[in-house]
Design a protein around this motif. Structure first.
Motif, short mmCIF file in Angstrom:
data_model
loop_
_atom_site.label_atom_id
_atom_site.label_comp_id
_atom_site.label_asym_id
_atom_site.label_seq_id
_atom_site.Cartn_x
_atom_site.Cartn_y
_atom_site.Cartn_z
N PRO A 238 0.81 -1.22 0.00
CA PRO A 238 0.00 0.00 0.00
C PRO A 238 0.84 1.27 0.00
O PRO A 238 0.45 2.27 -0.61
N ALA A 239 2.01 1.26 0.68
CA ALA A 239 2.88 2.43 0.69
C ALA A 239 3.41 2.73 -0.71
O ALA A 239 3.47 3.90 -1.13
N ALA A 240 3.80 1.69 -1.41
CA ALA A 240 4.28 1.88 -2.79
C ALA A 240 3.15 2.34 -3.70
O ALA A 240 3.35 3.21 -4.57
N GLN A 241 1.96 1.78 -3.49
CA GLN A 241 0.81 2.15 -4.33
C GLN A 241 0.43 3.61 -4.15
O GLN A 241 0.18 4.31 -5.13
N ILE A 242 0.42 4.09 -2.89
CA ILE A 242 0.00 5.47 -2.67
C ILE A 242 1.03 6.44 -3.24
O ILE A 242 0.67 7.51 -3.74
N LYS A 243 2.30 6.08 -3.23
CA LYS A 243 3.31 6.93 -3.85
C LYS A 243 3.08 7.05 -5.35
O LYS A 243 3.16 8.14 -5.93
N GLU A 244 2.78 5.93 -5.99
CA GLU A 244 2.52 5.95 -7.43
C GLU A 244 1.29 6.79 -7.74
O GLU A 244 1.28 7.57 -8.70
N GLN A 258 -6.86 4.41 -5.46
CA GLN A 258 -7.43 3.08 -5.26
C GLN A 258 -6.80 2.34 -4.09
O GLN A 258 -7.20 1.21 -3.79
N THR A 259 -5.82 2.94 -3.43
CA THR A 259 -5.18 2.28 -2.28
C THR A 259 -6.22 1.97 -1.21
O THR A 259 -6.99 2.87 -0.82
N PRO A 260 -6.29 0.75 -0.70
CA PRO A 260 -7.27 0.41 0.35
C PRO A 260 -7.02 1.24 1.62
O PRO A 260 -5.86 1.44 2.02
N LEU A 261 -8.10 1.71 2.24
CA LEU A 261 -7.99 2.59 3.39
C LEU A 261 -8.47 1.92 4.66
O LEU A 261 -9.39 1.09 4.64
N ALA A 262 -7.88 2.32 5.78
CA ALA A 262 -8.34 1.91 7.11
C ALA A 262 -8.73 3.17 7.86
O ALA A 262 -7.89 4.04 8.10
#
Length: 361
Positions: A238-244, A258-262
């Motif tokens: 998720p960390a890599a996805q949110i950076k992209e 689209q990064t899943p959220l908590a």
């Protein structure tokens, strides 16, 4: 800041007219060049959408802009204090050097005097100005599995205690107290509007905040408690996805996250945050609009509190909420960032929608 900034249109007209009334009170930060200037700068005027107006030199520097070499916005400060002039010139000559107190002393300058002068003029010390990027270097060393001493040296900190204090201020935990078997992972995120911290688990994004947000230490403390003390640093999917996705957002190629959220909040807060995510990029809503959308039209104040409690900036776009009268309202990342985000998002509107929709500056 000694007065409330006029609206964006007024300040842009003042920039075009080289209006002297705002000298020393307002500066223009130009996204396309990474430079900040006085409004009277003789350089070619930037496009309106590339301009952000800030009230102090310190804010401009914290946002990552460098001073213009034509209008020299730092010159009044430098002329008022020879020590400032000397150090700013030295910093220009060696911008990547790891400045230390001993360097200042070798230049024949008094440390306490320099500290007071920079704090008064810029809201930060000279070493804070010079080392702002260094903490990121140390963070990334630790995130890559490096030893604390290596992170300290990469960050340019002379003492282990200073390095620990900097991390304690940022993450609420000293480097040696970070979990070696984390449930939650903090990561450093660079953006054009300033550095951010993300906190992710193996599957979800729990936090995304600008590092200068005042509420960040308490938010991280609560997450550490939630993880039963197992907050560490490192990268996850998720960390890599949110950076992209942030790179795509700022480059103008996509406003979708689209990064899943908590979520960490009440059921009502979660409903508000879901409603925020439904606001199209480039448009705004009022608190009352959100209250109606969640089926609680009288709960405007509760909506405002939930908006302020959001700890996943940009992805849960609380910056898209404005006052009922169209005025800008508070934003934890700073009103200047809120204004800039709304300007950035105009590019995601269709041409017809852009003509019909007005975003308050």
């Amino acid at each position: 800041m000694l007065f409330d900034l006029p609206d964006h249109d007024t300040l842009y007209e003042a920039l075009l007219a080289r209006d002297t009334r705002f000298n020393g009170q307002v500066y223009v930060c130009v996204a396309s060049t990474g430079v900040f200037c006085r409004l009277t700068c003789p350089a070619r005027k930037p496009r309106k959408e590339n301009c952000t107006f800030l009230g102090t030199v310190g804010e401009c520097l914290e946002a990552g802009y460098r001073s213009c070499k034509r209008c020299h916005p730092l010159e009044p400060m430098a002329m008022a204090d020879p020590a400032i002039a000397t150090l700013l010139a030295a910093l220009d000559e060696r911008p990547d050097y790891r400045w230390r107190e001993s360097d200042i002393e070798r230049m024949g300058l008094d440390l306490s005097t320099v500290r007071r002068s920079f704090k008064r003029q810029f809201g930060m010390t000279f070493l804070e100005m010079a080392r702002q990027r260094r903490l990121r270097d140390g963070f990334e060393t630790l995130a890559g599995g490096g030893a604390v001493i290596d992170g300290q040296l990469d960050a340019g900190f002379e003492s282990a205690s200073a390095f620990r204090a900097a991390f304690l201020k940022l993450l609420g935990k000293a480097p040696g107290k970070l979990s070696t078997d984390p449930l939650l992972f903090a990561d450093w995120v660079q953006t054009p509007l300033g550095d951010m911290v993300s906190v992710t688990s193996a599957s979800q994004l729990h936090l995304l905040e600008f590092i200068d947000r005042k509420a960040l230490p308490k938010e991280l403390e609560r997450l550490n408690v939630h993880a039963k003390g197992r907050l560490g640093i490192g990268q996850t999917e998720p960390a890599a996805q949110i950076k992209e996705e942030l790179d795509a957002f700022f480059s103008g190629s996509s406003s979708e996250f689209q990064t899943p959220l908590a979520y960490h909040g009440s059921e009502f807060s979660g409903a508000v945050w879901d409603a925020l995510r439904k606001i199209p990029a480039g448009t705004t809503r009022s608190y009352s609009d959100i209250a109606v959308s969640v089926g609680r039209p009288s709960a405007v104040r509760a909506v405002a509190r939930a908006n302020g409690a959001n700890q996943i900036a940009l992805v849960v776009p609380c910056h898209r909420v404005i006052g009922a009268d169209g005025s800008m309202t508070g934003y934890g990342g700073g009103l200047w960032r809120k204004q800039k985000l709304l300007e950035i998002e105009r590019q995601y509107l269709s041409e017809k929608a852009r003509e019909n929709h007005h975003v308050t500056d």
